[in-house]
Design an enzyme around this catalytic site. Structure first.
Site, short mmCIF file in Angstrom:
data_model
loop_
_atom_site.label_atom_id
_atom_site.label_comp_id
_atom_site.label_asym_id
_atom_site.label_seq_id
_atom_site.Cartn_x
_atom_site.Cartn_y
_atom_site.Cartn_z
N LYS A 1 48.39 25.05 60.47
CA LYS A 1 47.93 26.39 60.06
C LYS A 1 46.65 26.76 60.81
CE LYS A 1 45.26 27.10 56.31
NZ LYS A 1 44.08 27.92 56.58
N ASN A 2 45.68 25.85 60.86
CA ASN A 2 44.37 26.21 61.40
C ASN A 2 44.34 26.30 62.92
OD1 ASN A 2 43.48 26.55 58.85
ND2 ASN A 2 42.43 24.57 58.72
N ARG B 1 41.17 34.37 55.67
CA ARG B 1 39.81 34.02 56.09
C ARG B 1 39.70 34.05 57.60
NH1 ARG B 1 34.44 33.23 55.91
NH2 ARG B 1 33.84 31.56 57.32
N CYS C 1 39.79 32.03 51.08
CA CYS C 1 39.59 31.15 49.93
C CYS C 1 38.26 31.43 49.24
CB CYS C 1 39.60 29.69 50.38
SG CYS C 1 41.25 29.12 50.59
N ARG D 1 30.82 31.66 52.64
CA ARG D 1 31.47 31.40 53.94
C ARG D 1 30.88 32.33 54.97
NH1 ARG D 1 37.63 29.66 53.24
NH2 ARG D 1 37.17 28.77 55.26
N PRO D 2 29.66 32.03 55.39
CA PRO D 2 28.93 32.89 56.34
C PRO D 2 29.52 32.84 57.74
CG PRO D 2 27.72 30.86 55.97
CD PRO D 2 28.92 30.82 55.05
N ILE D 3 29.14 33.81 58.57
CA ILE D 3 29.59 33.82 59.98
C ILE D 3 28.38 33.99 60.90
CG2 ILE D 3 31.94 34.66 59.53
CD1 ILE D 3 30.97 37.46 60.43
N ASP D 4 27.20 33.58 60.42
CA ASP D 4 25.98 33.75 61.24
C ASP D 4 26.06 33.02 62.57
OD1 ASP D 4 25.72 31.58 59.12
OD2 ASP D 4 24.17 30.99 60.56
N GLN D 5 26.72 31.85 62.59
CA GLN D 5 26.81 31.11 63.86
C GLN D 5 27.78 31.80 64.84
OE1 GLN D 5 24.82 28.13 64.44
NE2 GLN D 5 23.94 29.27 62.74
N ASP E 1 39.35 19.38 53.96
CA ASP E 1 40.56 20.06 53.47
C ASP E 1 41.52 19.11 52.75
OD1 ASP E 1 40.75 22.39 56.26
OD2 ASP E 1 39.52 22.34 54.45
N ARG F 1 49.91 30.25 51.37
CA ARG F 1 49.13 30.60 52.56
C ARG F 1 49.16 29.47 53.58
NH1 ARG F 1 43.34 31.60 51.69
NH2 ARG F 1 43.55 31.51 53.94
C1 EPZ Z 1 37.63 26.05 58.94
O1 EPZ Z 1 36.88 26.99 58.18
C2 EPZ Z 1 38.94 25.89 58.21
N1 EPZ Z 1 39.63 27.18 58.19
C3 EPZ Z 1 38.71 25.39 56.79
O2 EPZ Z 1 39.99 25.11 56.23
C4 EPZ Z 1 37.93 24.07 56.84
O3 EPZ Z 1 37.59 23.70 55.52
C5 EPZ Z 1 36.68 24.23 57.68
O4 EPZ Z 1 36.98 24.77 58.98
C6 EPZ Z 1 35.97 22.89 57.89
O5 EPZ Z 1 36.84 22.00 58.54
C7 EPZ Z 1 40.29 27.56 59.31
O6 EPZ Z 1 40.32 26.86 60.30
C8 EPZ Z 1 40.98 28.89 59.23
P1 EPZ Z 1 33.23 26.00 59.31
P2 EPZ Z 1 35.53 27.60 58.82
O7 EPZ Z 1 32.72 27.15 60.09
O8 EPZ Z 1 35.67 27.74 60.28
C9 EPZ Z 1 28.91 26.63 57.39
C10 EPZ Z 1 41.83 25.36 54.85
O9 EPZ Z 1 42.00 24.88 53.72
N2 EPZ Z 1 28.85 27.75 58.32
O10 EPZ Z 1 33.51 24.71 59.99
O11 EPZ Z 1 35.14 28.81 58.03
C11 EPZ Z 1 29.92 26.86 56.27
O12 EPZ Z 1 29.32 27.56 55.19
C12 EPZ Z 1 40.50 25.96 55.20
O13 EPZ Z 1 42.67 25.33 55.75
C13 EPZ Z 1 27.67 28.50 58.41
O14 EPZ Z 1 26.69 28.22 57.71
O15 EPZ Z 1 34.51 26.42 58.48
C14 EPZ Z 1 30.34 25.46 55.89
O16 EPZ Z 1 29.38 24.93 54.99
C15 EPZ Z 1 39.57 26.02 54.00
N3 EPZ Z 1 27.61 29.54 59.27
C16 EPZ Z 1 30.27 24.70 57.21
O17 EPZ Z 1 29.43 25.48 58.08
C17 EPZ Z 1 28.67 29.89 60.06
O18 EPZ Z 1 28.56 30.86 60.85
C18 EPZ Z 1 31.60 24.49 57.90
O19 EPZ Z 1 32.18 25.74 58.10
C19 EPZ Z 1 29.86 29.14 59.95
C20 EPZ Z 1 29.92 28.07 59.08
#
Ligand code: EPZ
Length: 419
Positions: A22-23, A93, A117, A122-126, A305, A397
């Site tokens: 999926k991812n 998401r 979810c 779930r920020p996107i600042d990065q 996950d 999903r």
């Molecule tokens: C991906 O989410 C996956 N989703 C998630 O899987 C998975 O839990 C996650 O990666 C971690 O492996 C998809 O791939 C669609 P991250 P993503 O950016 O990209 C923080 C599932 O069940 N962060 O790696 O959103 C964030 O808050 C889903 O399939 C920031 O602070 O995760 C978290 O604490 C659920 N700022 C950590 O980083 C940002 O800009 C990891 O988030 C981005 C993230």
């Protein structure tokens, strides 16, 4: 509304074939927006997140056609819109990947803030930090992120944390920037490598995916390609944990065993017998399990996950287990549902202490998110009596034909429509 009805306590025996990841799919489908021509994407999972993204691409002018349940042809040649409205992106998401793909192709993007979810912030600042480093300006108003750039220019970007989404999103936009982009402290998940491989099939120049330094040399145009998505590491782990918990002998097929290493090691610690094949893993379990400790980490650590599914398993271990969630700040919202099934769990911040009980008991529960829903299915399969699980839409999903796959392993599980 639909829910799943499970009559538990049946051992799981037989073979289950794992679908595409999926991812990886939710990154590769948006990436196809950048290709001038047709992309044929094979081994796509037949899940709601894929359908939502296909609807979104169709709404902005791509021609999408499923040639079979798991193969999609996308022709992005005639895309003219760079706006993805809330209506089309609210269910998923990973809509944020539309930002990187549209910015890469059009140097403009208007995408509604992501849905998906409901656990933790779930920020996107990065992501935005990366786009800004490449020369884009952005505003966020009324839930819409608007990005634009005169041109995208390669840059060095050091991520505050190894974010999967930010790593992929920056990789997408940087593929069509001028010059070289280096992403440091990049995430290393298998779906990042899969997305990089797809981009390179389109003519991009991405090196180092799967390590914490990724170098992207931008190109002016990308062409179509044929590509097969990797198997889903998390779906595979879900069935491995289900076999361990229900007891029995389950062969999980069409996988990359290397991706399962952290889980295979844990299940062996707990007393399961694991046989690894070239593209399969066999899990043999008496259901009599040792307690253990689990710490979720970014890849190659134990995947967050699989955290809810693992917590369900620990509920029936012979003793006290400790599970620490190191990736998300609030991924225990499902615990109350597990407690309704008789789980004895105490949560303090990012740590869950799980006291094993002899027997879970069936109950009415609701999925709170995708992986929590999978955990409730696993727990219901092991529980005594009937378990009904609501909010099945969350599970759909990310899991293709979940009740059929479990039924073929001997489970008594069915999907029921309710008023
Ligand atoms: C991906 O989410 C996956 N989703 C998630 O899987 C998975 O839990 C996650 O990666 C971690 O492996 C998809 O791939 C669609 P991250 P993503 O950016 O990209 C923080 C599932 O069940 N962060 O790696 O959103 C964030 O808050 C889903 O399939 C920031 O602070 O995760 C978290 O604490 C659920 N700022 C950590 O980083 C940002 O800009 C990891 O988030 C981005 C993230």
């Amino acid at each position: 509304m639909e829910h799943l009805v499970i009559n538990g306590q049946r051992q799981l025996c037989g073979e289950v074939s794992i679908s595409g990841a999926k991812n990886a799919a939710v990154a590769i489908i948006p990436a196809a927006i950048m290709a001038q021509g047709k992309c044929v994407i094979e081994n796509l999972p037949s899940i709601e997140d894929v359908y939502s993204l296909v609807d979104t691409l169709t709404n902005i002018g791509a021609r999408c056609e499923f040639v079979n349940d798991n193969t999609l042809v996308v022709d992005s040649s005639n895309i003219i819109k760079y706006c993805a409205t809330y209506e089309s992106v609210k269910k998923i998401r990973a809509s944020y990947y539309l930002m990187g793909a549209l910015l890469g192709r059009f140097k403009k993007a208007e995408v509604a803030m992501p849905g998906g979810c409901n656990f933790g912030t779930r920020p996107i600042d990065q992501h935005l930090k990366g786009f800004k480093a490449l020369g884009a300006e952005y505003t966020i108003s009324h839930g819409i992120v608007k990005l634009s750039a005169q041109k995208l220019v390669g840059s060095n970007i050091y991520l505050d944390m190894p974010s999967v989404g930010a790593t992929i999103n920056i990789m997408l936009a940087a593929s069509m920037a001028e010059g070289v982009t280096v992403i440091e402290n990049a995430a290393k998940e298998p779906h990042i490598v899969d997305t990089a491989n797809f981009l390179n099939m389109l003519g991009a120049r991405v090196k180092g995916a799967g390590t914490d330094v990724i170098k992207i040399t931008g190109v002016s145009e990308l062409h179509g390609a044929e590509y097969m998505i990797i198997p889903d590491q998390i779906e595979a782990g879900t069935y491995m944990i289900a076999g361990a918990m229900a007891g029995g002998d389950v062969l999980v097929k069409n996988i990359i065993p290397k991706h399962m290493d952290p889980l295979s090691a844990k299940l062996q610690d707990m007393g399961c017998v694991i046989y690894e094949g070239d593209d399969s893993i066999r899990v043999i379990s008496t259901g009599n399990l040792n307690p253990t400790t689990v710490k979720t980490m970014t890849y190659p650590g134990f995947p967050t996950d699989l955290q809810p599914q693992m917590t369900a398993l620990l509920c029936v271990a012979n003793g006290t287990s400790i599970l620490t969630e190191n990736v998300w700040d609030n991924r225990f919202q499902y615990i109350n549902e597990l407690k309704r099934l008789g789980g004895n769990i105490t949560v303090e911040g990012r740590v869950a202490v799980v006291e094993g009980v002899r027997q879970l008991m069936g109950a009415e529960v609701n999925a709170t998110d995708l992986r929590a829903g999978a955990a409730l299915v696993i727990a219901g399969l092991a529980a005594k009596g009937i378990t009904t699980i609501g909010n099945v839409k969350y599970i759909d999903r990310g899991y293709e034909k979940i009740e059929r796959k479990f039924s073929e392993l001997g489970a008594d599980i069915r999907r029921v429509k309710s008023e």
